[in-house]
Design an enzyme around this catalytic site. Structure first.
Site, PDB file in Angstrom:
ATOM      1  N   LYS A 114       0.843  -1.212   0.000  1.00  0.00           N
ATOM      2  CA  LYS A 114       0.000   0.000   0.000  1.00  0.00           C
ATOM      3  C   LYS A 114       0.868   1.249   0.000  1.00  0.00           C
ATOM      4  O   LYS A 114       0.522   2.257  -0.608  1.00  0.00           O
ATOM      5  CB  LYS A 114      -0.954  -0.018   1.194  1.00  0.00           C
ATOM      6  CG  LYS A 114      -1.972  -1.141   1.047  1.00  0.00           C
ATOM      7  CD  LYS A 114      -3.346  -0.858   1.581  1.00  0.00           C
ATOM      8  CE  LYS A 114      -4.304  -1.870   0.945  1.00  0.00           C
ATOM      9  NZ  LYS A 114      -5.466  -2.206   1.630  1.00  0.00           N
ATOM     10  N   LYS A 197      -4.084  -9.602  -6.918  1.00  0.00           N
ATOM     11  CA  LYS A 197      -5.357 -10.169  -6.467  1.00  0.00           C
ATOM     12  C   LYS A 197      -6.503  -9.205  -6.759  1.00  0.00           C
ATOM     13  O   LYS A 197      -6.300  -7.994  -6.856  1.00  0.00           O
ATOM     14  CB  LYS A 197      -5.288 -10.532  -4.983  1.00  0.00           C
ATOM     15  CG  LYS A 197      -5.426  -9.369  -4.051  1.00  0.00           C
ATOM     16  CD  LYS A 197      -5.549  -9.800  -2.612  1.00  0.00           C
ATOM     17  CE  LYS A 197      -5.742  -8.569  -1.771  1.00  0.00           C
ATOM     18  NZ  LYS A 197      -6.963  -8.500  -1.034  1.00  0.00           N
ATOM     19  N   LYS A 200     -11.248  -4.873  -3.665  1.00  0.00           N
ATOM     20  CA  LYS A 200     -12.429  -4.007  -3.710  1.00  0.00           C
ATOM     21  C   LYS A 200     -12.085  -2.529  -3.837  1.00  0.00           C
ATOM     22  O   LYS A 200     -12.915  -1.737  -4.248  1.00  0.00           O
ATOM     23  CB  LYS A 200     -13.327  -4.279  -2.502  1.00  0.00           C
ATOM     24  CG  LYS A 200     -12.769  -3.866  -1.161  1.00  0.00           C
ATOM     25  CD  LYS A 200     -13.810  -4.078  -0.076  1.00  0.00           C
ATOM     26  CE  LYS A 200     -13.417  -5.127   0.934  1.00  0.00           C
ATOM     27  NZ  LYS A 200     -12.190  -4.885   1.683  1.00  0.00           N
TER      28      LYS A 200
HETATM   29  N1  AQP Z   1      -8.920 -11.660  -4.159  1.00  0.00           N
HETATM   30  C1  AQP Z   1      -9.276 -12.302  -3.050  1.00  0.00           C
HETATM   31  N2  AQP Z   1      -9.400 -13.652  -3.065  1.00  0.00           N
HETATM   32  C2  AQP Z   1      -9.764 -14.333  -1.944  1.00  0.00           C
HETATM   33  N3  AQP Z   1     -10.015 -13.719  -0.762  1.00  0.00           N
HETATM   34  C3  AQP Z   1      -9.915 -12.379  -0.706  1.00  0.00           C
HETATM   35  N4  AQP Z   1     -10.095 -11.488   0.279  1.00  0.00           N
HETATM   36  C4  AQP Z   1      -9.846 -10.238  -0.184  1.00  0.00           C
HETATM   37  N5  AQP Z   1      -9.513 -10.285  -1.485  1.00  0.00           N
HETATM   38  C5  AQP Z   1      -9.534 -11.612  -1.835  1.00  0.00           C
HETATM   39  C6  AQP Z   1     -10.511 -11.841   1.625  1.00  0.00           C
HETATM   40  O1  AQP Z   1     -11.663 -11.067   1.922  1.00  0.00           O
HETATM   41  C7  AQP Z   1     -11.602 -10.636   3.274  1.00  0.00           C
HETATM   42  C8  AQP Z   1     -11.664  -9.112   3.243  1.00  0.00           C
HETATM   43  O2  AQP Z   1     -10.690  -8.543   3.927  1.00  0.00           O
HETATM   44  P1  AQP Z   1     -10.539  -6.981   4.116  1.00  0.00           P
HETATM   45  O3  AQP Z   1     -11.780  -6.285   3.766  1.00  0.00           O
HETATM   46  O4  AQP Z   1     -10.050  -6.762   5.497  1.00  0.00           O
HETATM   47  O5  AQP Z   1      -9.453  -6.498   3.141  1.00  0.00           O
HETATM   48  P2  AQP Z   1      -8.483  -7.077   2.116  1.00  0.00           P
HETATM   49  O6  AQP Z   1      -8.014  -8.442   2.449  1.00  0.00           O
HETATM   50  O7  AQP Z   1      -7.421  -6.051   1.919  1.00  0.00           O
HETATM   51  O8  AQP Z   1      -9.467  -7.156   0.871  1.00  0.00           O
HETATM   52  P3  AQP Z   1      -9.512  -6.251  -0.396  1.00  0.00           P
HETATM   53  O9  AQP Z   1     -10.744  -6.618  -1.144  1.00  0.00           O
HETATM   54  O10 AQP Z   1      -8.241  -6.335  -1.142  1.00  0.00           O
HETATM   55  O11 AQP Z   1      -9.700  -4.796   0.216  1.00  0.00           O
HETATM   56  P4  AQP Z   1      -8.879  -3.478  -0.050  1.00  0.00           P
HETATM   57  O12 AQP Z   1      -8.832  -3.316  -1.532  1.00  0.00           O
HETATM   58  O13 AQP Z   1      -9.675  -2.424   0.609  1.00  0.00           O
HETATM   59  O14 AQP Z   1      -7.536  -3.637   0.584  1.00  0.00           O
HETATM   60  C9  AQP Z   1     -10.313 -11.196   3.869  1.00  0.00           C
HETATM   61  O15 AQP Z   1     -10.565 -12.432   4.504  1.00  0.00           O
HETATM   62  C10 AQP Z   1      -9.472 -11.411   2.656  1.00  0.00           C
HETATM   63  O16 AQP Z   1      -8.469 -12.393   2.831  1.00  0.00           O
END
Ligand code: AQP
Length: 334
Positions: A114, A197, A200
């Site tokens: 990040k 990956k 969101k």
């Molecule tokens: N691409 C992915 N494949 C499988 N699992 C995923 N998770 C996130 N992306 C994938 C799982 O979803 C949960 C959400 O976790 P989070 O909201 O704390 O943030 P994150 O892991 O950082 O998810 P994002 O979507 O990538 O959010 P941003 O973009 O805001 O950083 C977790 O269990 C994660 O493993």
């Protein structure tokens, strides 16, 4: 009572990655582990580690809670709440920061990634300390398991280290949790770039299927998903990562092993496979969206969140009070 804890931050529009890696897994566990208590929260405090627009954040928090219910979270089995409504999360986060080292946080790959992206726009202190708050979110409730996608594995390892360190110093107090990472679907990749990956908070949504996409959008995104020119139906994560990603999605949603998907489409071109995958995803998401629309404006959602907040508050208050006494905070009782 044995417990399972997990959360998602409302930092963008939920994707198929979140659904497969986290939400669907959590829903399944409710039936696979009938003797466990489930705590599930909307991690809104984590969302504000990067700039958010207030009204949109509030809307997204409600959306995440509604999507959880739409996906099959049963409020009779799961305590569902908003993280910021249970103040003890921030309080325990601070207490744990006092026994976490800067070097440990500097090693977190998600932070390093990040920072690379955010260089010019500024990095908040909270983005750096976020994994400690996450540790607090988890060990607050003494869970045995934390279902997460693969990207959160390192944070769970840190959580374990923090819990073990505390227990070594003050005597057994926190349960040391284990991550539950699905065999397939732990890391759904971006449809346009198989090296990153699906996320969101990505600026461009071409590579991510969101849980709100309509049929045409889903079909278009899957049709244009990057594969390869080999034309070989094979589950090869290394050499055919784009195709392997699509096979993973098919296998999780279609309840099949990747090899079974490969066998089913052997001899067919990628086009037929993609068309069928689109139908599978459309069916799954349109059912989810229908339930979401029934829930989002209903009073049920607030009732569930109110009751979840009250149960979580009671547990968290007791845990943090005990934790503070262990550390030496508070008055001498005369
Ligand atoms: N691409 C992915 N494949 C499988 N699992 C995923 N998770 C996130 N992306 C994938 C799982 O979803 C949960 C959400 O976790 P989070 O909201 O704390 O943030 P994150 O892991 O950082 O998810 P994002 O979507 O990538 O959010 P941003 O973009 O805001 O950083 C977790 O269990 C994660 O493993």
């Amino acid at each position: 009572m044995k417990r399972v804890v997990s959360g998602i931050k409302p930092s963008g529009t939920l994707t198929l990655g979140n659904y497969i890696g986290a939400i669907k897994q959590f829903v399944n566990l409710q039936s696979v582990l009938p003797d466990y208590e489930f705590y599930l929260f909307v991690a809104d405090l984590h969302a504000i580690t990067v700039p958010q627009e207030a009204a949109l954040l509030r809307k997204r928090s409600r959306d995440v809670a509604a999507m959880y219910l739409a996906a099959g979270i049963d409020p009779q089995k799961t305590v569902l709440f908003l993280q910021s409504e249970v103040k003890e999360h921030a309080e325990l986060g601070y207490l744990l920061q006092c026994s976490t080292y800067v070097g440990e946080l500097e090693r977190m790959t998600q932070y390093k990634d990040k920072v690379k992206v955010k260089k010019e726009s500024g990095i908040t202190a909270a983005l750096f300390t976020y994994p400690v708050l996450m540790a607090a979110d988890i060990i607050m409730y003494d869970p045995e398991f934390v279902p997460v996608g693969d990207d959160q594995k390192q944070h769970i390892e840190l959580t374990r280290d923090i819990a073990i360190r505390f227990n070594n110093k003050y005597g057994d107090f926190f349960t040391v949790p284990k991550p539950l990472i699905p065999t397939y679907g732990a890391r759904i990749m971006d449809l346009q770039d198989s090296t990153k990956k699906m996320s969101k908070s990505d600026e461009s949504d071409k590579g991510a299927i969101t849980l709100y996409d309509d049929s045409d959008t889903i079909r278009r995104k899957i049709r244009s998903a990057v594969t390869d020119s080999l034309g070989l139906m094979k589950y090869d994560l290394e050499n055919q990562p784009g195709l392997a990603n699509l096979i993973t999605i098919y296998s999780v949603i279609g309840n099949m092993k990747p090899d079974e998907v490969v066998a089913k489409y052997q001899g067919h071109g990628y086009a037929q496979f993609k068309e069928d995958l689109a139908i599978l995803v459309i069916d799954e998401l349109s059912a989810l969206q229908n339930r979401y629309h029934e829930i989002i404006d209903s009073g049920i959602l607030d009732d569930v969140l109110d009751s979840g907040r009250d149960i979580a508050r009671e547990y968290a208050y007791k845990k943090v009070e005990k934790c503070k006494r262990k550390i030496g905070l508070g008055r001498i009782k005369k």
